[in-house]
Design a protein around this motif. Structure first.
Motif, PDB file in Angstrom:
ATOM      1  N   ILE A   1     -10.679  14.994   3.728  1.00 42.58           N
ATOM      2  CA  ILE A   1     -11.051  14.707   4.912  1.00 42.58           C
ATOM      3  C   ILE A   1     -10.288  14.908   5.964  1.00 42.58           C
ATOM      4  CG2 ILE A   1     -12.107  12.855   6.238  1.00 42.58           C
ATOM      5  CD1 ILE A   1     -13.271  11.731   3.769  1.00 42.58           C
ATOM      6  N   ASP A   2      -9.043  14.464   5.669  1.00 43.76           N
ATOM      7  CA  ASP A   2      -7.921  14.603   6.835  1.00 43.76           C
ATOM      8  C   ASP A   2      -6.492  14.190   5.891  1.00 43.76           C
ATOM      9  OD1 ASP A   2      -6.518  15.062   9.097  1.00 43.76           O
ATOM     10  OD2 ASP A   2      -7.497  13.460  10.253  1.00 43.76           O
ATOM     11  N   ASP A   3      -5.379  14.573   6.621  1.00 45.30           N
ATOM     12  CA  ASP A   3      -4.056  14.198   6.115  1.00 45.30           C
ATOM     13  C   ASP A   3      -3.505  13.272   7.163  1.00 45.30           C
ATOM     14  OD1 ASP A   3      -3.546  16.230   7.812  1.00 45.30           O
ATOM     15  OD2 ASP A   3      -1.544  16.554   6.832  1.00 45.30           O
ATOM     16  N   LEU A   4      -3.044  12.270   7.189  1.00 43.59           N
ATOM     17  CA  LEU A   4      -2.594  11.163   8.142  1.00 43.59           C
ATOM     18  C   LEU A   4      -1.357  10.432   7.714  1.00 43.59           C
ATOM     19  CD1 LEU A   4      -3.766   8.442   6.840  1.00 43.59           C
ATOM     20  CD2 LEU A   4      -5.873   9.483   7.640  1.00 43.59           C
ATOM     21  N   ILE A   5      -0.574   9.837   8.750  1.00 50.41           N
ATOM     22  CA  ILE A   5       0.511   8.806   8.655  1.00 50.41           C
ATOM     23  C   ILE A   5      -0.007   7.526   8.741  1.00 50.41           C
ATOM     24  CG2 ILE A   5       2.829   8.414   9.250  1.00 50.41           C
ATOM     25  CD1 ILE A   5       3.659  11.028   9.495  1.00 50.41           C
ATOM     26  N   ILE A   6       0.416   6.461   7.750  1.00 52.54           N
ATOM     27  CA  ILE A   6       0.258   5.536   7.932  1.00 52.54           C
ATOM     28  C   ILE A   6       1.340   4.560   8.179  1.00 52.54           C
ATOM     29  CG2 ILE A   6      -0.885   3.292   6.568  1.00 52.54           C
ATOM     30  CD1 ILE A   6      -1.940   5.583   4.594  1.00 52.54           C
ATOM     31  N   TYR A   7       1.437   3.676   9.160  1.00 50.25           N
ATOM     32  CA  TYR A   7       2.483   2.728   9.500  1.00 50.25           C
ATOM     33  C   TYR A   7       2.038   1.160   9.148  1.00 50.25           C
ATOM     34  CZ  TYR A   7       4.141   6.832  11.946  1.00 50.25           C
ATOM     35  OH  TYR A   7       4.680   8.207  12.629  1.00 50.25           O
ATOM     36  N   PHE A   8       3.008   0.657   8.317  1.00 50.32           N
ATOM     37  CA  PHE A   8       3.002  -0.768   7.946  1.00 50.32           C
ATOM     38  C   PHE A   8       3.611  -1.712   9.227  1.00 50.32           C
ATOM     39  CE2 PHE A   8       4.717  -4.066   5.356  1.00 50.32           C
ATOM     40  CZ  PHE A   8       3.579  -5.145   5.553  1.00 50.32           C
ATOM     41  N   LEU A   9       2.542  -2.257  10.157  1.00 46.18           N
ATOM     42  CA  LEU A   9       3.197  -2.997  11.072  1.00 46.18           C
ATOM     43  C   LEU A   9       3.369  -4.530  10.778  1.00 46.18           C
ATOM     44  CD1 LEU A   9       1.578  -1.343  14.303  1.00 46.18           C
ATOM     45  CD2 LEU A   9       3.817  -0.899  13.005  1.00 46.18           C
TER      46      LEU A   9
END
Lengths: 368, 129
Positions: A96-104
């Motif tokens: 569906i998409d490629d993305l970057i996840i940031y853990f805050l």
């Protein structure tokens, strides 16, 4: 209605040629795309990436939501600020998409989506977020500038120190690759050591109202504006996929050179698309995704036929001229055994290409 | 607005044509065309001696961005090609009306030259685009 980023006027001032991309008016180049490419490989360039969609996810079950939505495992994110690249799959393991996840923090993750997939992605995330009471907050109040190149970090650190003080600049300086730091004292300032060029650098997120000032300060410090044209050849050389071109909802990460982003362990984690991926994982006949370096003169483009021993085995997904190699390069999705060479049909002629494993360029140097 | 030399003729497909002293013509692409295409990285030129008709595909120029067909503005026989473009395709960007020339033709029907655009007509064409 084509949207404008807060840097629209700045782009025109720098002589940008504007094009429509994902519903936004964006700079394709500011003169010479080749010079912009080299600027990033050799020094420092800056990109307006404010068209990308920043989404903040808040709630007690946000990690559980991402465990279900992402093919990569967010449980790899243990330290505050850590980033993870992942594909978000549909039930048939299409991307569906490629993305970057940031853990805050444990109740707050940030994801960055491709502009062209914005509405589709948000709808998909919201559908799954609702049962888990996770709030999906689209941050259209924020903008993003990517600063990339061997001198990117020193340039940004200097600007940050002058404008935000040494506490902020030292925190940025201390970042390891794929980490971020979130300053939320005096308005948002998010700095991540990530990018899409294969060079070191940062992606900086800040309030839209401050974006043009930072852009100007970076310019004064030596960063040069880089358009979407060079962004594409930089990511291609770096072996990085472009969603909608190299993979989409009909192709899986396994067929797109993204097998490394799938977290198969633990086996109990039932992320969306997993059963379809498992079936494909053991299919000896599934397509492979490779890099091509053209041996003859010419330019590879997307959707050109790839042949081995006179048989069509697949097609290119992205292709262009590599300014660093001085040769044309491409990605291709092909089936069967991989010999050293293949042929590509380029404008009616069969040209010879070497099959390689991307990336083509690492830290400014050819590596194939 | 791009440079449009007054002493050249032009085609609707953005080639420029210079009639030389011996009646042969030199052909290239206009400043406007190279600006649209961006940085040139590859040029495919015809063989010397090839006979072609007006509006036939005769060459290909490829920029980082895209490939573009070049059409013969008039009918003729190819007498010379710009071989320096193989190693320096950027000449088309840097000097489209000079060092970036593509090929030369000996016209087989000189009347066709009359159908080409003059500088004012070409300017009107690109302003209307």
């Amino acid at each position: 209605m084509v949207k404008k980023t807060p840097l629209y006027d700045a782009h025109l001032e720098h002589g940008a040629k504007m094009v429509e991309f994902g519903g936004w008016s964006m700079p394709i180049n500011y003169g010479s795309q080749l010079e912009e490419h080299h600027q990033v490989r050799r020094d420092v360039g800056m990109f307006d990436v404010s068209h990308m969609t920043i989404v903040d996810l808040h709630g007690d079950q946000v990690r559980a939501l991402l465990r279900q939505l992402m093919a990569n495992n967010v449980d790899r994110l243990k330290q505050t600020g850590k980033a993870l690249y992942s594909c978000m799959l549909n039930e048939s393991a299409g991307v569906i998409d490629d993305l970057i996840i940031y853990f805050l923090d444990e109740k707050y993750f940030r994801v960055i989506l491709n502009a062209a997939n914005r509405d589709n992605d948000i709808a998909w995330i919201e559908t799954h977020a609702q049962p888990k009471s996770v709030e999906v907050r689209v941050r259209d109040d924020l903008s993003m500038i990517a600063v990339q190149g061997p001198n990117a970090r020193s340039t940004v650190d200097k600007v940050l120190e002058a404008e935000y003080g040494s506490t902020v600049s030292r925190a940025a300086e201390a970042l390891n690759p794929f980490f971020s730091v979130h300053n939320n004292n005096n308005g948002e300032l998010f700095i991540a050591r990530t990018g899409y060029t294969g060079e070191d650098g940062y992606e900086v997120i800040l309030p839209a109202a401050r974006c043009a000032d930072l852009w100007q300060s970076l310019y004064n410090a030596g960063a040069r504006p880089i358009g979407l044209g060079a962004r594409d050849t930089l990511r291609l050389e770096a072996g990085m996929n472009l969603h909608g071109t190299d993979m989409d909802e009909s192709t899986s990460p396994l067929e797109s050179g993204l097998g490394w982003t799938i977290a198969w362990e633990p086996v109990e984690r039932e992320f969306i698309g997993r059963p379809a991926l498992e079936a494909q994982r053991h299919d000896a006949n599934r397509a492979k995704w490779v890099g091509l370096v053209l041996q003859d003169r010419g330019v590879l483009r997307s959707h050109q036929q790839v042949l081995i021993d006179g048989h069509v085995v697949g097609e290119t997904t992205s292709g262009s001229f590599s300014p660093t190699l001085g040769q044309s390069i491409a990605f291709a999705r092909i089936k069967g055994e991989l010999p050293e060479l293949c042929q590509v049909t380029v404008r009616g002629r069969q040209l010879s290409a070497r099959i390689v494993k991307p990336p083509f360029v690492r830290h400014g140097k050819p590596c194939t | 607005m791009s440079d449009i030399p007054a002493d050249l003729k032009y085609s609707k497909s953005h080639e420029w044509i210079e009639v030389m002293g011996n009646g042969d013509v030199t052909v290239g692409i206009t400043a406007h065309a190279q600006d649209l295409l961006g940085d040139m990285v590859y040029v495919e030129l015809p063989e010397v001696g090839r006979e072609i008709s007006a509006e036939e595909e005769i060459a290909v120029v490829e920029s980082v961005k895209a490939a573009a067909d070049i059409y013969a503005p008039i009918s003729g026989v190819v007498t010379e090609i710009n071989e320096t473009l193989a190693d320096q395709p950027e000449s088309i960007n840097n000097d489209p009306f000079g060092d970036g020339w593509l090929f030369r033709l000996k016209p087989t029907d000189a009347d066709e030259l009359e159908k080409l655009l003059d500088a004012d007509e070409y300017r009107a064409l690109i302003e209307a685009e």
